[in-house]
Scaffold this motif. Structure first.
Motif, PDB file in Angstrom:
ATOM      1  N   ARG A  11      43.690  50.243  32.532  1.00 11.46           N
ATOM      2  CA  ARG A  11      44.333  49.350  31.571  1.00 11.46           C
ATOM      3  C   ARG A  11      44.487  47.910  32.054  1.00 11.46           C
ATOM      4  NH1 ARG A  11      50.199  51.774  31.048  1.00 11.46           N
ATOM      5  NH2 ARG A  11      50.029  51.290  33.263  1.00 11.46           N
ATOM      6  N   GLY A  12      44.832  47.742  33.316  1.00 12.80           N
ATOM      7  CA  GLY A  12      44.867  46.400  33.871  1.00 12.80           C
ATOM      8  C   GLY A  12      46.106  45.591  33.568  1.00 12.80           C
ATOM      9  N   SER A  13      47.249  46.249  33.328  1.00 12.28           N
ATOM     10  CA  SER A  13      48.453  45.456  33.055  1.00 12.28           C
ATOM     11  C   SER A  13      48.939  44.734  34.317  1.00 12.28           C
ATOM     12  CB  SER A  13      49.561  46.324  32.454  1.00 12.28           C
ATOM     13  OG  SER A  13      50.129  47.181  33.407  1.00 12.28           O
ATOM     14  N   ASN A  14      48.736  45.314  35.476  1.00 15.28           N
ATOM     15  CA  ASN A  14      49.090  44.598  36.710  1.00 15.28           C
ATOM     16  C   ASN A  14      48.159  43.408  36.936  1.00 15.28           C
ATOM     17  OD1 ASN A  14      51.387  45.775  38.422  1.00 15.28           O
ATOM     18  ND2 ASN A  14      50.289  47.605  37.732  1.00 15.28           N
ATOM     19  N   GLU A 174      56.767  46.758  38.528  1.00 16.02           N
ATOM     20  CA  GLU A 174      55.469  46.489  39.165  1.00 16.02           C
ATOM     21  C   GLU A 174      54.983  45.082  38.832  1.00 16.02           C
ATOM     22  OE1 GLU A 174      52.341  49.457  38.855  1.00 16.02           O
ATOM     23  OE2 GLU A 174      53.802  50.986  38.306  1.00 16.02           O
TER      24      GLU A 174
HETATM   25  C1  GAR Z   1      50.162  51.435  37.708  1.00 16.95           C
HETATM   26  O1  GAR Z   1      51.348  52.108  37.376  1.00 16.95           O
HETATM   27  C2  GAR Z   1      49.884  51.577  39.188  1.00 16.95           C
HETATM   28  O2  GAR Z   1      51.034  51.552  39.987  1.00 16.95           O
HETATM   29  C3  GAR Z   1      49.234  52.934  39.217  1.00 16.95           C
HETATM   30  O3  GAR Z   1      48.407  52.962  38.103  1.00 16.95           O
HETATM   31  C4  GAR Z   1      48.954  52.122  37.088  1.00 16.95           C
HETATM   32  C5  GAR Z   1      47.893  51.124  36.674  1.00 16.95           C
HETATM   33  O4  GAR Z   1      48.329  50.400  35.560  1.00 16.95           O
HETATM   34  N1  GAR Z   1      48.491  53.126  40.420  1.00 16.95           N
HETATM   35  C6  GAR Z   1      48.351  54.322  40.999  1.00 16.95           C
HETATM   36  O5  GAR Z   1      48.836  55.343  40.550  1.00 16.95           O
HETATM   37  C7  GAR Z   1      47.540  54.331  42.267  1.00 16.95           C
HETATM   38  N2  GAR Z   1      47.463  55.636  42.822  1.00 16.95           N
HETATM   39  P1  GAR Z   1      47.575  49.077  35.130  1.00 16.95           P
HETATM   40  O6  GAR Z   1      46.085  49.409  35.065  1.00 16.95           O
HETATM   41  O7  GAR Z   1      48.117  48.772  33.776  1.00 16.95           O
HETATM   42  O8  GAR Z   1      47.868  48.006  36.139  1.00 16.95           O
END
Ligand code: GAR
Length: 203
Positions: A11-14, A174
């Motif tokens: 998704r890439g929200s971080n 996060e």
């Molecule tokens: C986040 O919650 C991250 O902490 C987790 O995946 C999600 C990615 O969200 N990472 C892990 O579980 C690593 N083992 P995002 O794609 O929206 O950033």
């Protein structure tokens, strides 16, 4: 400005939070390339939308994990990346990446490490019954979520939480914690002493 390469599987929200902070001038850094192991990852669309180079590098297109990672390293080097940020990158990092970027790879994990490493940090915390969980930004080493911890943030686990509601509460943290850790790195304020990461005062 610190040149950041982001590896993301979903998704890439971080990634978005990091790009937004850079664009707002809150971070002395810029995301210069985004790489995904999943061609359909929404993270790639977010990068393109922001005018950032976006590539997919697909594991099964390569003869070995080493060759797969070497392809990623070549891209990161081509963009003169100084810090690699794993943001929902769901693979264990191996030797080629670690050797090319020693102490220069960060990850965010949705639990308070060393509790609940792996792919399902939020679910595992909920099922265990802990009352506090959170997220961790750490440097990446050869283990699974075992590298030196940079920053952590805690959130309560509530009685009526599901995996989704807990994950959302953690995700909100996060999006603040990852940019904060990157800022400290960009300012040259992180000092690794064995397992400990010390945060030096601002000059
Ligand atoms: C986040 O919650 C991250 O902490 C987790 O995946 C999600 C990615 O969200 N990472 C892990 O579980 C690593 N083992 P995002 O794609 O929206 O950033």
């Amino acid at each position: 400005k610190l040149r950041i390469g982001v590896l993301a599987s979903g998704r890439g929200s971080n990634l978005q939070a990091i790009m937004d902070q850079c664009a707002a001038g809150q971070l002395p850094a810029e995301v210069v390339v985004v790489i995904s192991d999943k061609p359909g990852a929404y993270a790639l669309e977010r990068a393109k939308g922001a005018g950032i180079a976006a590539y997919s590098v697909v594991y099964k297109d390569f003869a070995s994990k080493a060759e797969y990672e070497q392809a990623i390293v070549r891209l990161l080097e081509q963009y003169q990346v100084q810090l690699v940020c794993l943001a929902g990158y769901m693979r264990l990092v191996g030797e080629p990446l670690l050797q090319a970027f020693p102490n220069r790879i960060m990850n965010i994990h949705p639990a308070l490490l060393p509790s609940f490493p792996g792919l399902h940090g939020q679910r595992d915390a909920l099922n265990y019954g802990v009352k506090i969980s959170g997220c961790t930004v750490h440097f990446v080493d050869e283990g699974m979520d075992t590298g030196p911890i940079i920053l952590q943030a805690a959130v309560p686990v509530l009685d009526d939480d599901t995996e989704e509601t807990l994950a959302a509460r953690i995700l909100e943290q996060e999006h603040k914690l990852y940019p904060a850790a990157i800022k400290l790195f960009a300012e040259g304020r992180l000092e690794i002493q064995g397992r400990r990461v010390l945060v030096k005062d601002k000059e």
